[in-house]
Every structure is written in structure tokens, then in C-alpha cells.
Enzyme design. Structure first.
Site, PDB file in Angstrom:
ATOM      1  N   ASP A  53      45.467  12.418  23.388  1.00  0.00           N
ATOM      2  CA  ASP A  53      46.502  11.803  22.542  1.00  0.00           C
ATOM      3  C   ASP A  53      46.145  11.959  21.063  1.00  0.00           C
ATOM      4  OD1 ASP A  53      44.450   9.970  22.499  1.00  0.00           O
ATOM      5  OD2 ASP A  53      45.671   8.254  23.136  1.00  0.00           O
ATOM      6  N   SER A  54      44.985  12.618  20.785  1.00  0.00           N
ATOM      7  CA  SER A  54      44.675  13.033  19.416  1.00  0.00           C
ATOM      8  C   SER A  54      45.731  14.027  18.927  1.00  0.00           C
ATOM      9  CB  SER A  54      43.278  13.658  19.342  1.00  0.00           C
ATOM     10  OG  SER A  54      43.101  14.622  20.359  1.00  0.00           O
ATOM     11  N   ASP A  92      45.773  12.748  28.615  1.00  0.00           N
ATOM     12  CA  ASP A  92      45.704  11.337  28.214  1.00  0.00           C
ATOM     13  C   ASP A  92      47.013  10.621  28.526  1.00  0.00           C
ATOM     14  OD1 ASP A  92      43.243  10.579  27.171  1.00  0.00           O
ATOM     15  OD2 ASP A  92      43.679  11.353  25.169  1.00  0.00           O
ATOM     16  N   LYS A 122      43.599  10.643  31.906  1.00  0.00           N
ATOM     17  CA  LYS A 122      42.547   9.845  31.270  1.00  0.00           C
ATOM     18  C   LYS A 122      43.188   8.627  30.651  1.00  0.00           C
ATOM     19  CE  LYS A 122      40.312  11.116  27.251  1.00  0.00           C
ATOM     20  NZ  LYS A 122      40.636   9.998  26.334  1.00  0.00           N
ATOM     21  N   GLU A 124      42.100   4.702  28.480  1.00  0.00           N
ATOM     22  CA  GLU A 124      41.053   4.000  27.736  1.00  0.00           C
ATOM     23  C   GLU A 124      40.880   2.578  28.257  1.00  0.00           C
ATOM     24  OE1 GLU A 124      41.967   4.149  23.539  1.00  0.00           O
ATOM     25  OE2 GLU A 124      42.037   6.340  23.521  1.00  0.00           O
ATOM     26  N   GLU A 191      32.728   7.524  23.702  1.00  0.00           N
ATOM     27  CA  GLU A 191      32.984   7.954  22.322  1.00  0.00           C
ATOM     28  C   GLU A 191      32.230   7.081  21.324  1.00  0.00           C
ATOM     29  OE1 GLU A 191      37.100   8.671  21.415  1.00  0.00           O
ATOM     30  OE2 GLU A 191      36.708   8.910  19.266  1.00  0.00           O
TER      31      GLU A 191
HETATM   32  O1  KIV Z   1      42.452  12.199  22.442  1.00  0.00           O
HETATM   33  C1  KIV Z   1      41.354  12.771  22.368  1.00  0.00           C
HETATM   34  O2  KIV Z   1      41.201  13.841  21.782  1.00  0.00           O
HETATM   35  C2  KIV Z   1      40.212  12.121  23.028  1.00  0.00           C
HETATM   36  C3  KIV Z   1      38.852  12.699  22.751  1.00  0.00           C
HETATM   37  C4  KIV Z   1      38.409  12.312  21.410  1.00  0.00           C
HETATM   38  C5  KIV Z   1      37.886  12.322  23.802  1.00  0.00           C
HETATM   39  O3  KIV Z   1      40.378  11.166  23.716  1.00  0.00           O
END
Ligand code: KIV
Length: 273
Positions: A53-54, A92, A122, A124, A191
Site C-alpha cells: 500500500d506504499s 496489501d 498482507k 498490519e 518494520e
Molecule cells: O507497503 C509497503 O511497501 C510495505 C513494506 C514497507 C513492507 O508494507
């Protein structure tokens, strides 16, 4: 190494990642959000591609990961999946699509799996997302956990500083890691936590632990592609190693292109019909 030259590409699975940990082989993971870059990094031999989600930051220009939607994540992930022949693609679940209830978490994961073709999701958090993790896993969807600095909670933390320096937070992180493993997560991202704590987590868990800013004692590393290629310039945390300066390469190429157009050097006689 170009893995695509070989027609019989052996796909990376969650089981293979487990075997890699068992034999002490480090796992390589990188983010990607589009077809063209995913094709390059998959061809280079990366083990895991994270459609993170980055994307909210590096693709959409938002300050945080919070605004990105499930539809947008599915769009990015489906572009990546079309390019990938070998890597495991993890997607994510964005903020707001799994915290409400385990049913919502399951529906979001099913949409990701059906509409993008990704191989795993994934999310959090620790004990607070346990029900969601169990519900998603019950549908046969592999889940990767994410502890430590969890950017979706940035407004709770207040800063992007190192997490779990204090004993209480470190103990909670270790408990959450064990709980996620117990639930059935196939891997865990840690992280921005102290290297010593990350090493202890990796040693205590039998599943692979992938670090970002978590030192070298874990089972693999992940970075955001735009950061490690030097496309982003402002973001300079200690843990980031830049492997290229693509910002300078792209900017230099575009400046040359502009000069060539302005002075009539492009196109040449050979570049027209
Ligand atoms: O969204 C992302 O890029 C991440 C990484 C920083 C692990 O969750």
C-alpha cells in the site's frame, strides 16, 4: 541472472519460502505496482513481490498509506500479476478494508485474490486483527503479517520513528509474532525495530521473518522499489541502501531528449519513414 530465459520457470510458493528459511537461504522481496517494473524485477529473480500500500505514497503521491482504496490496490496488483512468472505476489489489504470485522477482511481478501490473481495478502497488526487473520486463512488465502512500524497506524504513533525500543512494546511484539504464527500466517514482515529484537523474533519463529529496517538477523529483506532504485530522493532512512540513481538517469535522458527536439537533432533521417 535472467530467470525468464528458461521456459520451465519454477514458481515460488509459500512452501518454498519455508524451505528457504529451513536451509538458511535469505529471501529477497521488493515492492512493485505496475506491469513494466514487475516484469524487470521478476526476470531478475526476486523471490517475493509485494504490491504494497506504499503505492499510495510512491504511485499516487499521498503523504500516507491511508487514502489508497481496495479498487486501486486490485488495479496495481492485477498489473503486476500479468508480468510475473516466478515470484510469489503478496498484496496489501489497504487501511479500512479489514479492521471493521473479520467478515469484511475475508470479503476484501477474496476480492484481491479473485480480481487481481495475487497469491497471498498482507495486513498490519497483532492481537487486534487476530479474528480477521483466522477468517481469511479459513478460506484458504495465505496471510503475511506485519508488525513493528505499521504505517496504517501512523496517526496513532505520531512519527515514523523506530518501534519497540521499550521492553513492554517489545514483549507485545514478540507475543503478536507468535500469535500470528500460531494462527497460520506463512510469513511476517518486521518494520523498523531494533535489530536485536528482530533477530530474536526470527529465531523464535519457524516461519520466515522478512525485515525492513530490522537488521540482518532475519530471514529476508524487503525494500520499496522506488527507494532502492533512487527514484524517490527525499526519503533517506538509515536502513535504506540505494542500488541505483534512477532519478538522475531519467532526468538526464529527458533533458537530452528535450535538447535534441529543440535543436532539430531528433528524429534523424534514420528515424523516419
Ligand atoms: O507497503 C509497503 O511497501 C510495505 C513494506 C514497507 C513492507 O508494507
Amino acid at each position: 541472472m535472467s530467470v525468464h530465459k528458461n521456459q520451465d520457470v519454477k514458481k515460488i510458493t509459500t512452501h518454498q519460502l519455508q524451505e528457504m528459511k529451513n536451509r538458511g537461504e535469505k529471501i529477497s522481496m521488493l515492492t512493485a505496482y505496475d506491469y513494466s517494473m514487475a516484469r524487470i524485477i521478476d526476470g531478475a529473480g526476486i523471490d517475493v513481490i509485494l504490491v504494497g500500500d506504499s503505492a499510495s505514497n510512491v504511485m499516487a503521491g499521498n503523504e500516507t498509506t491511508l487514502p489508497i482504496t481496495l479498487d486501486q490496490m486490485i488495479y496495481h496488483a492485477s498489473s503486476v500479476v500479468k508480468a510475473v512468472r516466478r515470484a510469489l505476489v503478496v498484496v496489501d489489504i489497504p487501511f479500512g478494508y479489514y479492521q471493521g470485522s473479520s467478515g469484511e477482511a475475508l470479503r476484501s481478501s477474496i476480492r484481491i485474490m479473485k480480481e487481481s490473481g495475487g497469491h497471498a495478502v498482507k495486513l498490519e497488526g497483532g492481537s487486534e486483527v487476530k479474528d480477521s487473520v483466522l477468517r481469511i486463512l479459513s478460506a484458504g488465502v495465505p496471510v503475511m503479517g506485519h508488525l513493528g512500524l505499521t504505517p496504517q497506524s501512523i496517526y496513532k504513533f505520531g512519527t515514523y520513528t523506530v518501534r519497540a525500543r521499550e521492553e513492554q512494546e517489545a514483549n507485545k511484539l514478540m507475543e503478536d509474532a507468535l500469535m500470528l504464527q500460531e494462527c497460520g500466517c506463512f510469513a511476517l514482515v518486521l518494520e523498523k525495530i531494533p535489530a536485536e529484537l528482530a533477530t530474536r523474533v526470527a529465531r523464535n519463529l519457524h516461519i520466515p521473518v522478512i525485515g525492513i529496517g530490522a537488521g540482518s538477523g532475519v530471514d529476508g529483506q524487503v525494500l520499496v522499489m522506488q527507494d532502492m532504485l533512487g527514484i524517490t530522493q527525499e526519503f533517506k532512512p538509515r536502513f535504506l541502501r540505494r542500488y541505483a540513481d534512477l532519478n538522475a538517469v531519467v532526468s538526464g535522458a529527458v533533458k537530452q531528449y528535450i535538447r535534441d527536439i529543440k535543436d532539430g537533432g531528433f528524429p534523424s533521417a534514420d528515424e523516419q519513414y
